[in-house]
Design a protein around this motif. Structure first.
Motif, PDB file in Angstrom:
ATOM      1  N   THR A  85       0.818  -1.209   0.000  1.00 10.89           N
ATOM      2  CA  THR A  85       0.000   0.000   0.000  1.00 10.89           C
ATOM      3  C   THR A  85       0.853   1.261   0.000  1.00 10.89           C
ATOM      4  O   THR A  85       0.579   2.215  -0.736  1.00 10.89           O
ATOM      5  CB  THR A  85      -0.936   0.008   1.217  1.00 10.89           C
ATOM      6  N   ILE A 177      -7.112  -6.769   0.438  1.00 12.86           N
ATOM      7  CA  ILE A 177      -6.148  -6.300   1.435  1.00 12.86           C
ATOM      8  C   ILE A 177      -5.881  -7.407   2.454  1.00 12.86           C
ATOM      9  O   ILE A 177      -6.813  -7.980   3.016  1.00 12.86           O
ATOM     10  CB  ILE A 177      -6.681  -5.047   2.159  1.00 12.86           C
ATOM     11  N   HIS A 211      -6.877   2.885   5.926  1.00  9.93           N
ATOM     12  CA  HIS A 211      -5.850   3.615   5.190  1.00  9.93           C
ATOM     13  C   HIS A 211      -5.992   5.125   5.413  1.00  9.93           C
ATOM     14  O   HIS A 211      -5.020   5.841   5.667  1.00  9.93           O
ATOM     15  CB  HIS A 211      -5.933   3.311   3.687  1.00  9.93           C
TER      16      HIS A 211
END
Length: 417
Positions: A85, A177, A211
């Motif tokens: 990420t 994820i 995030h």
């Protein structure tokens, strides 16, 4: 020996039975070597209808001939390919800052999936042992030139409750994820799945939210005195631009893709406090009782304040809902605060708008003499009739030669299902 097959049934169809039960019934009709519940591996119920099941070659062949089955094919095991990420977001592994500011920061996240006992938190790792040892398998990092794209099952705007506030605010990674998983939850969310894992590959808002939460904490570690609205503004106005394409527009991705590295130094912020949000509720028609339920205090609408609209909220983006087939005109009142590195600065506005829109910023230049100084401006938008099911985008960018303070705007009509 039974193998796992994927059974594809096309788009979801309305039925009096839940999709999961329909899939079980299909397995019941072809008898399989084990019970249907044991054969069923996963039931796909979002963007399309289908399931994965343990089948013999003959069972798979029989199932492929059933009405409503489009295709049946062997499941493949693919080599793990990952994109980290922080690399995807161009986020540096190390930054220079005052060490004490990195601690004692709490960001509230209205989502689920985080708990103190999770193995993903360091305090519960085997690091408490005297000589901890771990095996880390090598993975292959890949880059997709078409990314970022908004997935088909991601929630879209417009904001049905407050049409003149653009939603979503921003986009962040949320597909496949690797994340912590509760040991009391089914791996596949199927009732007959008894597997237990500490980690799972997950997709959805519950993955994108952490995030953004982490990025907010990162910005807060540099700016301890910034309000939540200022942090949100920094994240939105520095987001990486995304552009309309098949299946996505501003009502899909908001301000664009999260860009934490840029958000630390946004130049200008659109700040707002609790009273500003109360006023927005007042302008949206909420009564005193409803407002106090939301705020938990004695907030009320001021009788001396003229009634405005929700779009008067000092938000980093702008949205306007209009009737199809009718000309329109509206104004957005905005205030920006100078948080750049230079006390004295001059900003000039640039407008990029759909050819069907006329967008004017007044004044088009802002001059700041001090840090934390505020300046007001108005964005006027007008245009001819827009057809139904349409959007017309625009962008207002304030620049001082170093910072690009970018605010997205979208004018849209009603969408039929």
């Amino acid at each position: 020996m039974p193998q796992v097959y994927i059974v594809y049934m096309g788009a979801q169809h309305a039925s009096r039975y839940p999709t999961y039960e329909l899939h079980l019934n299909l397995l019941t009709e072809i008898p399989v070597n084990c019970s249907p519940s044991e054969s069923l591996v996963s039931s796909y119920q979002r963007s399309f209808s289908g399931f994965a099941a343990k089948l013999s070659i003959d069972e798979a062949d029989k199932l492929s001939k059933r009405e409503g089955i489009i295709s049946v094919f062997r499941s493949k095991t693919l080599k793990l390919r990952t994109t980290r990420t922080w690399d995807f977001l161009n986020f540096s592994h190390s930054v220079n800052r005052n060490p004490p500011l990195k601690s004692d920061i709490i960001i509230g996240m209205l989502n689920y999936g985080i708990w103190p006992e999770s193995k993903s938190l360091i305090r519960d790792w085997d690091l408490r042992q005297r000589n901890p040892v771990a095996n880390i398998q090598k993975s292959e990092a890949v880059f997709d030139s078409e990314a970022p794209l908004v997935t088909s099952f991601s929630s879209r705007g417009p904001n049905l409750i407050t049409p003149d506030i653009l939603k979503p605010d921003i986009s962040a990674p949320g597909i496949d994820i690797l994340a912590a998983w509760s040991r009391v939850a089914s791996v596949s969310n199927l009732p007959n799945d008894t597997r237990v894992v500490n980690y799972n590959i997950i997709s959805g808002t519950s993955m994108a939210c952490p995030h953004v939460t982490g990025a907010a904490a990162y910005v807060k570690s540099f700016h301890q005195n910034w309000s939540p609205a200022a942090i949100m503004s920094a994240l939105m106005t520095t987001a990486k631009p995304m552009y309309p394409s098949a299946g996505q527009d501003q009502l899909s991705y908001g301000a664009g893709q999260l860009n934490p590295a840029k958000a630390v130094d946004p130049g200008l912020v659109y700040d707002a406090g609790a009273s500003d949000y109360v006023q927005m509720l007042c302008d949206s028609g909420y009564n005193e009782t409803m407002i106090r339920i939301v705020t938990g205090d004695s907030s009320s609408c001021s009788s001396s304040t003229s009634i405005g609209t929700a779009r008067d909220l000092n938000h980093p983006s702008m949205a306007l809902h209009v009737q199809s087939g009718k000309a329109f005109a509206a104004k957005f009142l905005r205030t920006v605060t100078n948080v750049g590195s230079a006390r004295r600065s001059k900003y000039k506005a640039e407008v990029r708008a759909d050819r069907r829109l006329n967008v004017v910023v007044n004044p088009s230049k802002l001059r700041f003499l001090e840090l934390n100084e505020k300046r007001r401006f108005t964005v006027s938008v007008s245009g001819g009739p827009l057809p139904g099911n349409s959007t017309a985008p625009a962008t207002v960018i304030w620049s001082d030669g170093k910072h690009l303070v970018r605010s997205v705007m979208v004018v849209y009509t009603d969408f039929s299902s």
